[in-house]
Design an enzyme around this catalytic site. Structure first.
Site, PDB file in Angstrom:
ATOM      1  N   GLY A 174      62.579   9.047  12.594  1.00  0.00           N
ATOM      2  CA  GLY A 174      62.253   8.849  14.006  1.00  0.00           C
ATOM      3  C   GLY A 174      60.873   9.284  14.440  1.00  0.00           C
ATOM      4  O   GLY A 174      60.515   9.119  15.607  1.00  0.00           O
ATOM      5  N   GLY A 176      57.884   8.193  13.199  1.00  0.00           N
ATOM      6  CA  GLY A 176      56.824   7.217  12.909  1.00  0.00           C
ATOM      7  C   GLY A 176      56.208   6.593  14.155  1.00  0.00           C
ATOM      8  O   GLY A 176      56.852   6.481  15.200  1.00  0.00           O
ATOM      9  N   CYS A 179      58.064   3.443  15.212  1.00  0.00           N
ATOM     10  CA  CYS A 179      59.494   3.603  15.014  1.00  0.00           C
ATOM     11  C   CYS A 179      60.170   3.771  16.356  1.00  0.00           C
ATOM     12  O   CYS A 179      59.646   4.449  17.241  1.00  0.00           O
ATOM     13  CB  CYS A 179      59.668   4.853  14.163  1.00  0.00           C
ATOM     14  SG  CYS A 179      61.300   5.520  14.192  1.00  0.00           S
TER      15      CYS A 179
HETATM   16  P1  5GP Z   1      53.385   6.806  10.803  1.00  0.00           P
HETATM   17  O1  5GP Z   1      52.529   7.433   9.778  1.00  0.00           O
HETATM   18  O2  5GP Z   1      52.897   5.428  11.167  1.00  0.00           O
HETATM   19  O3  5GP Z   1      53.599   7.674  12.002  1.00  0.00           O
HETATM   20  O4  5GP Z   1      54.830   6.641  10.145  1.00  0.00           O
HETATM   21  C1  5GP Z   1      55.040   5.909   8.968  1.00  0.00           C
HETATM   22  C2  5GP Z   1      56.509   5.968   8.599  1.00  0.00           C
HETATM   23  O5  5GP Z   1      57.323   5.391   9.627  1.00  0.00           O
HETATM   24  C3  5GP Z   1      56.879   5.146   7.389  1.00  0.00           C
HETATM   25  O6  5GP Z   1      56.524   5.755   6.181  1.00  0.00           O
HETATM   26  C4  5GP Z   1      58.398   5.007   7.560  1.00  0.00           C
HETATM   27  O7  5GP Z   1      59.089   6.150   7.099  1.00  0.00           O
HETATM   28  C5  5GP Z   1      58.545   4.955   9.062  1.00  0.00           C
HETATM   29  N1  5GP Z   1      58.784   3.571   9.530  1.00  0.00           N
HETATM   30  C6  5GP Z   1      58.083   2.450   9.225  1.00  0.00           C
HETATM   31  N2  5GP Z   1      58.570   1.379   9.882  1.00  0.00           N
HETATM   32  C7  5GP Z   1      59.614   1.826  10.598  1.00  0.00           C
HETATM   33  C8  5GP Z   1      60.551   1.177  11.465  1.00  0.00           C
HETATM   34  O8  5GP Z   1      60.490  -0.018  11.768  1.00  0.00           O
HETATM   35  N3  5GP Z   1      61.518   1.980  11.995  1.00  0.00           N
HETATM   36  C9  5GP Z   1      61.610   3.295  11.700  1.00  0.00           C
HETATM   37  N4  5GP Z   1      62.612   3.999  12.221  1.00  0.00           N
HETATM   38  N5  5GP Z   1      60.719   3.952  10.919  1.00  0.00           N
HETATM   39  C10 5GP Z   1      59.751   3.210  10.372  1.00  0.00           C
END
Ligand code: 5GP
Length: 341
Positions: A174, A176, A179
């Site tokens: 949660g 991301g 996300c």
């Molecule tokens: P960020 O670095 O962009 O904050 O987070 C990346 C991470 O978000 C990814 O490695 C994965 O674990 C998570 N993530 C990617 N796409 C999604 C999505 O559509 N839904 C959710 N719940 N998490 C995502």
């Protein structure tokens, strides 16, 4: 049941500097050596991972980041023949895989042809009952490959993963940037506390990745300080030349499209639509085009080096013991709220 202790995000804390003898940023070493218990492999590199999202986990990203000794987790939609094995160093990419029979069958072909050193078993809900079985299966079939698996947020299951063959457990639900799981399900664990609360409960050679929620360069250091062995990021690496995804131009400004892997976009692209029994738990944003990823990487590495000199950590591993934190405020991840398309 409720646990009343407040759990924190990176934006709720700051690192306190301490007097030390490091003179310059060149006195610090960003590379760390890992000895993986389950695969038996040794790996040395900068413990950053590019997320296995289809926009960021690309072959072009591996090409650039292997020069920095940084790992890219390739997205799971590549076929074995897409991987230019002569050009890529297997120490700096992972092959991703889900848990379906079809995906595990493709993994077999990948291993045969690409001979990866890392496999990343990726499940949105790492608590699903069948995941441990898949972990055991992969470990048995590929004993010498370093296995990354997740995502989870609590120490008991991290230990269970480790005991059944995982070398590096991917943590975060949660947090991301694209996300929406917390909004759609109410499930999650603030990322900073997720790492702190887990690190103190697990064996030393059970390595963990802080995955998701890096909004600023300083958050990388906070994650290592909290106890993460690796930090995975998607949004930080998005919007660059090496990313796949549409580029658009509006009023003379270039943007790149970035979306969550459970977003309606991703599901339409890869599965022909959002199945009626599930919800989309990701969003789609447009980011200002950021040019080559190299500059961003240098900015990140410069930031971590600087943190190390503030706290007197010569080696990456020391960041955990040398960082003391203070609680400062309480905010949520609003970074892309105005970018939604
Ligand atoms: P960020 O670095 O962009 O904050 O987070 C990346 C991470 O978000 C990814 O490695 C994965 O674990 C998570 N993530 C990617 N796409 C999604 C999505 O559509 N839904 C959710 N719940 N998490 C995502």
């Amino acid at each position: 049941m409720i646990e009343n202790d407040i759990k924190l995000d990176f934006s709720d804390v700051l690192i306190v500097p301490r007097p030390n003898t490091l003179v310059s940023r060149n006195d610090v070493n960003l590379e760390r050596e890992f000895q993986f218990t389950n695969s038996g492999r040794i790996w040395t590199g900068i413990p950053i991972m590019v997320a296995n999202m289809d926009t960021t986990g690309t072959i072009d990203m591996v090409r650039q980041l292997q020069e920095f000794h940084i790992l890219t987790c390739l997205h799971k939609f590549y076929e074995p023949e897409d991987i230019p094995i002569d050009e890529l160093n297997p120490d700096y990419f992972a092959i991703s895989c889900g848990t379906s029979e079809k995906e595990l069958e493709k993994l077999g072909r990948m291993v045969e042809i690409v001979k990866p050193h890392f496999i990343c078993l990726d499940v949105a809900n790492g608590y699903r009952h069948d995941v441990i079985e898949k972990i055991k299966h992969i470990r048995k079939l590929y004993p010498g490959i370093t296995l990354i698996a997740g995502n989870v947020v609590t120490p008991e299951i991290v230990k269970e993963y480790y005991e059944n063959g995982v070398d590096i457990v991917k943590m975060g639900i949660g947090s991301g940037s694209v996300c929406t799981t917390r909004l759609k399900t109410g499930v999650g664990y603030p990322q900073f506390s997720c790492i702190v609360d887990t690190k103190k409960e697990i064996p030393e050679n059970c390595f963990i990745i802080s995955d998701g929620g890096i909004q600023t360069v300083g958050d990388f250091s906070k994650a290592y300080g909290a106890g993460a062995d690796f930090v995975m990021a998607g949004g930080m690496f998005a919007g660059h030349d090496e990313c796949s995804g549409e580029t658009i131009e509006e009023n003379g400004t270039k943007y790149k499209i970035f979306y969550g892997m459970s977003s309606a976009n991703a599901m339409n692209k890869h599965y022909g639509g959002v199945a009626s029994y599930r919800s989309s738990e990701g969003k789609c944003v447009k980011l200002k085009y950021r040019g080559p990823v190299q500059q961003t990487v240098e900015d990140i590495l410069g930031g971590i080096r600087s943190t190390m000199t503030y706290v007197g950590a010569k080696q990456m591993k020391e960041l955990h013991e040398k960082c003391s934190f203070i609680r400062v405020n309480n905010t949520v991840n609003r970074i892309y709220n105005n970018n939604e398309v």
